[in-house]
Design an enzyme around this catalytic site. Structure first.
Site, mmCIF file in Angstrom:
data_model
loop_
_atom_site.group_PDB
_atom_site.id
_atom_site.type_symbol
_atom_site.label_atom_id
_atom_site.label_comp_id
_atom_site.label_asym_id
_atom_site.label_seq_id
_atom_site.Cartn_x
_atom_site.Cartn_y
_atom_site.Cartn_z
ATOM 1 N NE ARG A 41 7.835 23.937 -9.341
ATOM 2 C CZ ARG A 41 7.618 23.396 -10.536
ATOM 3 N NH1 ARG A 41 7.373 24.171 -11.575
ATOM 4 N NH2 ARG A 41 7.653 22.099 -10.675
ATOM 5 C CE LYS A 97 0.217 33.147 11.136
ATOM 6 N NZ LYS A 97 -0.377 32.552 12.330
ATOM 7 C CD GLU A 137 -8.633 38.416 16.080
ATOM 8 O OE1 GLU A 137 -7.565 38.839 16.572
ATOM 9 O OE2 GLU A 137 -8.933 37.207 16.056
ATOM 10 C CE LYS A 186 -1.728 39.537 11.078
ATOM 11 N NZ LYS A 186 -2.751 38.601 10.673
ATOM 12 C CD GLU A 245 2.605 32.410 14.504
ATOM 13 O OE1 GLU A 245 1.944 32.844 13.553
ATOM 14 O OE2 GLU A 245 2.174 31.624 15.352
ATOM 15 N NE ARG A 247 2.228 36.632 11.610
ATOM 16 C CZ ARG A 247 2.096 36.551 10.306
ATOM 17 N NH1 ARG A 247 3.152 36.564 9.534
ATOM 18 N NH2 ARG A 247 0.910 36.444 9.750
ATOM 19 C CG ASN A 269 -1.067 33.014 18.665
ATOM 20 O OD1 ASN A 269 -1.829 33.110 17.705
ATOM 21 N ND2 ASN A 269 0.078 32.362 18.608
ATOM 22 C CG HIS A 287 -6.208 34.095 19.055
ATOM 23 N ND1 HIS A 287 -6.264 35.421 19.429
ATOM 24 C CD2 HIS A 287 -6.755 34.038 17.812
ATOM 25 C CE1 HIS A 287 -6.792 36.131 18.437
ATOM 26 N NE2 HIS A 287 -7.101 35.328 17.452
ATOM 27 C CG HIS A 312 -7.927 27.297 18.728
ATOM 28 N ND1 HIS A 312 -8.319 27.693 17.466
ATOM 29 C CD2 HIS A 312 -7.519 26.018 18.607
ATOM 30 C CE1 HIS A 312 -8.159 26.688 16.622
ATOM 31 N NE2 HIS A 312 -7.672 25.655 17.296
ATOM 32 C CG HIS A 333 -11.962 33.582 15.270
ATOM 33 N ND1 HIS A 333 -11.135 32.618 15.825
ATOM 34 C CD2 HIS A 333 -11.172 34.672 15.059
ATOM 35 C CE1 HIS A 333 -9.904 33.106 15.922
ATOM 36 N NE2 HIS A 333 -9.902 34.345 15.463
HETATM 37 N N1 LIG Z 1 -4.698 33.965 7.498
HETATM 38 C C1 LIG Z 1 -4.794 34.503 8.678
HETATM 39 O O1 LIG Z 1 -3.854 35.122 9.176
HETATM 40 C C2 LIG Z 1 -6.096 34.389 9.425
HETATM 41 C C3 LIG Z 1 -6.288 35.147 10.583
HETATM 42 C C4 LIG Z 1 -7.516 35.063 11.221
HETATM 43 C C5 LIG Z 1 -8.528 34.246 10.720
HETATM 44 N N2 LIG Z 1 -8.294 33.513 9.596
HETATM 45 C C6 LIG Z 1 -9.324 32.652 9.035
HETATM 46 O O2 LIG Z 1 -10.437 33.454 8.660
HETATM 47 C C7 LIG Z 1 -11.594 32.629 8.613
HETATM 48 C C8 LIG Z 1 -12.773 33.387 9.177
HETATM 49 O O3 LIG Z 1 -12.985 34.535 8.393
HETATM 50 P P1 LIG Z 1 -14.360 35.355 8.453
HETATM 51 O O4 LIG Z 1 -14.733 35.581 9.862
HETATM 52 O O5 LIG Z 1 -14.152 36.522 7.591
HETATM 53 O O6 LIG Z 1 -15.434 34.342 7.895
HETATM 54 P P2 LIG Z 1 -15.780 33.795 6.417
HETATM 55 O O7 LIG Z 1 -14.719 34.091 5.465
HETATM 56 O O8 LIG Z 1 -16.171 32.387 6.586
HETATM 57 O O9 LIG Z 1 -17.064 34.677 6.037
HETATM 58 C C9 LIG Z 1 -18.298 34.485 6.700
HETATM 59 C C10 LIG Z 1 -19.481 34.744 5.786
HETATM 60 O O10 LIG Z 1 -19.608 36.140 5.586
HETATM 61 C C11 LIG Z 1 -19.932 36.385 4.229
HETATM 62 N N3 LIG Z 1 -19.512 37.738 3.922
HETATM 63 C C12 LIG Z 1 -18.251 38.190 3.718
HETATM 64 N N4 LIG Z 1 -18.256 39.504 3.506
HETATM 65 C C13 LIG Z 1 -19.549 39.896 3.555
HETATM 66 C C14 LIG Z 1 -20.189 41.150 3.425
HETATM 67 N N5 LIG Z 1 -19.501 42.269 3.249
HETATM 68 N N6 LIG Z 1 -21.539 41.198 3.509
HETATM 69 C C15 LIG Z 1 -22.261 40.078 3.751
HETATM 70 N N7 LIG Z 1 -21.699 38.875 3.919
HETATM 71 C C16 LIG Z 1 -20.351 38.786 3.815
HETATM 72 C C17 LIG Z 1 -19.184 35.336 3.472
HETATM 73 O O11 LIG Z 1 -19.755 35.180 2.194
HETATM 74 C C18 LIG Z 1 -19.376 34.144 4.393
HETATM 75 O O12 LIG Z 1 -20.594 33.523 4.089
HETATM 76 C C19 LIG Z 1 -11.247 31.359 9.342
HETATM 77 O O13 LIG Z 1 -11.096 30.324 8.414
HETATM 78 C C20 LIG Z 1 -9.908 31.673 9.994
HETATM 79 O O14 LIG Z 1 -9.093 30.526 10.139
HETATM 80 C C21 LIG Z 1 -7.102 33.581 8.941
#
Ligand SMILES: NC(=O)c1ccc[n+]([C@@H]2O[C@H](COP(=O)([O-])OP(=O)(O)OC[C@H]3O[C@@H](n4cnc5c(N)ncnc54)[C@H](O)[C@@H]3O)[C@@H](O)[C@H]2O)c1
Length: 524
Positions: free
Chosen positions: A287, A309, A351, A393, A403, A407, A411, A414, A418, A431
């Site tokens: 929990r 989030k 971003e 942020k 949100e 918040r 977007n 986006h 998206h 992205h």
């Molecule tokens: N929670 C939120 O508020 C929020 C906001 C924006 C995006 N997201 C989410 O984030 C995700 C995308 O995140 P991302 O772009 O970081 O991609 P990711 O987490 O998929 O990472 C991409 C790749 O980069 C590699 N990597 C990470 N750090 C590294 C480093 N320092 N050196 C070499 N390789 C490295 C990872 O191992 C992975 O293979 C999506 O799922 C999206 O929905 C969440």
């Protein structure tokens, strides 16, 4: 930058502020003394003759004066209750570094026992009153850059710790008892041992994926183990396709096998995928156990690691199952970006640009100054840009944690972004690249409803190009047409669209989906 000291009576605000001013040569402001001087009466007399509300009003006015006219690097001892007023507290947080000094009620009571002129203590049992004040003000005192329990320290030692906190310059996400700090810097990941010790004494579960993030997670797990912690390390399969319930289950199972209890701590080390899954798993495990983030992609540093989030994807769409679960701390060490492929890092800059446009002219101009350095991945400009984006942020999240209003501004870019990602099947286009194209499209849509000028869009395009980001795609109209039918932000046939104009002038408007498509196909 100003340095503010807050905390209950007896915590040493005034003596510590004096010691820091003496040591650093900075101007000293004692807010209570200023109020008394301007009113021509002691604080006790103001309380007695005019009441607490009148005193608070004078205190607010005095603070306003300090923030507008006072020396910009002053050390300011606030009154014990100054930060109870939410507006004053946020103003102080936005202006400089705010440190709360505290101590257990009996220590405070012993310290104030001999002093006079403490109106809130008059005629009462000091220990009980102080305990009640600490409880009542706990959420307000928590919203600060650092809390120091000085009960076993000398004034000089407390001063030293205050200056350390100021030097570390964390960004605060002020959410009452759930307040946390985001530290941004180069070579700061080693702080994880100390931060983890403050967050929990239990078993630590480090969650990463088996891509480029995993060596950083290995290093962090080793450091935690070397400090004597019991650590489990989970490497999920990398990639968005693995942001699934099965991955969350792997985290739960590894944590339970390692004997995690409610005092455990899950630390995500990696990008947004690992962070979202780890956060979701932490929020549901037993929990809810404590969670922290060490983001290693630029996107995770400026966006996904801050705000609480969490989520996993379902066949019907991305992030459809998730929770709000704020981290206890975030450590963004830009040195980890050295191993990230350049295109991934550059994509994350979209971003950063979005945050700057929401923030205002100063933030956009700073990116324009730093554009080449940012594109090349230089450390100093990157630290500056990440910190600025996180600050923005943090401010928005503090106003609207779940949100329901402001918040939504995050977007910006986006909706179209998206749509493009969905049309590409969430592969092929990063992205951040989709968001960059979406940002430019947002200006076109905004102009079609009478907001903003062509000059704003041209300025944005120039900045994105200098950063190495794409600004257009022939797929936009078809992607948006395909997408609006499924947009979760859709209300009847209107959608909430974030419409930008000048930097800092961005608002959410409700527009018909037909207007959106029209604006993107008419060649404005
Ligand atoms: N929670 C939120 O508020 C929020 C906001 C924006 C995006 N997201 C989410 O984030 C995700 C995308 O995140 P991302 O772009 O970081 O991609 P990711 O987490 O998929 O990472 C991409 C790749 O980069 C590699 N990597 C990470 N750090 C590294 C480093 N320092 N050196 C070499 N390789 C490295 C990872 O191992 C992975 O293979 C999506 O799922 C999206 O929905 C969440």
């Amino acid at each position: 930058m100003r340095l503010f000291l807050s905390g209950p009576m007896g915590s040493g605000k005034t003596s510590v502020a004096r010691a820091i001013a003496r040591r650093t040569g900075r101007a000293l402001v004692d807010l209570d003394a200023n109020v008394a001087e301007r009113a021509g009466a002691s604080i006790e007399e103001i309380f007695r003759s005019r009441g607490e509300a009148a005193f608070r009003a004078l205190e607010r006015e005095e603070l306003e004066r300090v923030l507008t006219d006072g020396a910009t690097d002053a050390v300011v001892a606030l009154g014990g209750g100054t930060v109870v007023d939410a507006r004053s507290r946020r103003a102080v947080l936005a202006d400089g570094t705010l440190v709360t000094l505290t101590a257990p009620a009996q220590v405070l009571a012993a310290r104030v026992a001999a002093q006079e002129g403490r109106p809130l203590l008059a005629g009462d049992d000091a220990r009980a009153v102080l305990a009640a004040i600490l409880a009542e003000r706990a959420d307000a005192y928590a919203e600060c850059h650092g809390t120091i329990d000085g009960s076993a320290m000398s004034v000089d030692e407390i001063a030293e710790r205050v200056l350390e906190t100021e030097h570390e310059a964390p960004v605060v996400v002020p959410l009452g008892a759930r307040t946390y700090r985001v530290e941004v810097g180069a070579g700061i990941r080693g702080r994880v041992v100390l931060r983890a010790a403050l967050a929990s004494a239990g078993t630590v579960v480090v969650v990463t994926d088996d891509g480029g993030a995993s060596p950083w997670a290995g290093e962090i797990a080793r450091e935690l183990r070397a400090s004597g912690r019991s650590v489990a390390l989970v490497a999920l399969r990398a990639g968005e396709a693995n942001k699934t319930l099965a991955s969350a289950e792997r985290v739960w199972d590894a944590a339970l096998a390692a004997g995690v209890d409610r005092g455990g701590l899950v630390i995500a080390v990696g990008g947004g995928m690992a962070g979202d899954v780890a956060g979701f798993a932490a929020s549901t495990l037993l929990r809810g156990v404590a969670f922290a983030q060490v983001p290693t992609t630029l996107l995770a540093m400026v966006d996904s690691s801050v705000g609480g989030k969490t989520g996993i994807d379902r066949p019907e769409g991305k992030n459809l199952v998730g929770t709000f679960h704020q981290p206890r701390f975030v450590l963004a060490d830009v040195e980890t970006l050295a191993t990230l492929p350049a295109e991934e890092r550059v994509a994350g800059l979209a971003e950063v640009v979005k945050a700057a446009w929401l923030d205002g002219e100063g933030a956009v101009a700073a990116l324009e100054r730093d554009a080449e350095g940012l594109c090349a991945g230089e450390v100093e400009p990157t630290v500056r840009a990440v910190r600025a984006a996180v600050k923005l942020k943090a401010r928005i999240v503090a106003d609207d944690e779940r949100e329901s209003g402001p918040r939504r501004l995050l977007n910006l870019g986006h909706t179209v972004g998206h749509a493009l990602e969905a049309a590409a099947g969430f592969s092929g286009l990063r992205h951040g690249e989709a968001v960059a194209i979406g940002l430019v499209a947002a200006f076109r849509v905004a102009r079609s409803i009478g907001r903003g000028e062509l000059g704003h869009e041209e300025r944005l395009v120039q900045l994105l190009e200098r950063l190495g980001l794409p600004t257009q795609s022939a797929d936009v109209p078809s992607a948006v047409r395909a997408f609006v039918g499924a947009d979760k932000k859709r209300t009847n046939d209107r959608i909430h669209f974030v419409a930008p104009a000048a930097p800092g002038d961005v608002e959410v408007v409700a527009i018909h989906t037909s207007e959106l498509i029209g604006a993107l196909t008419s060649g404005h």
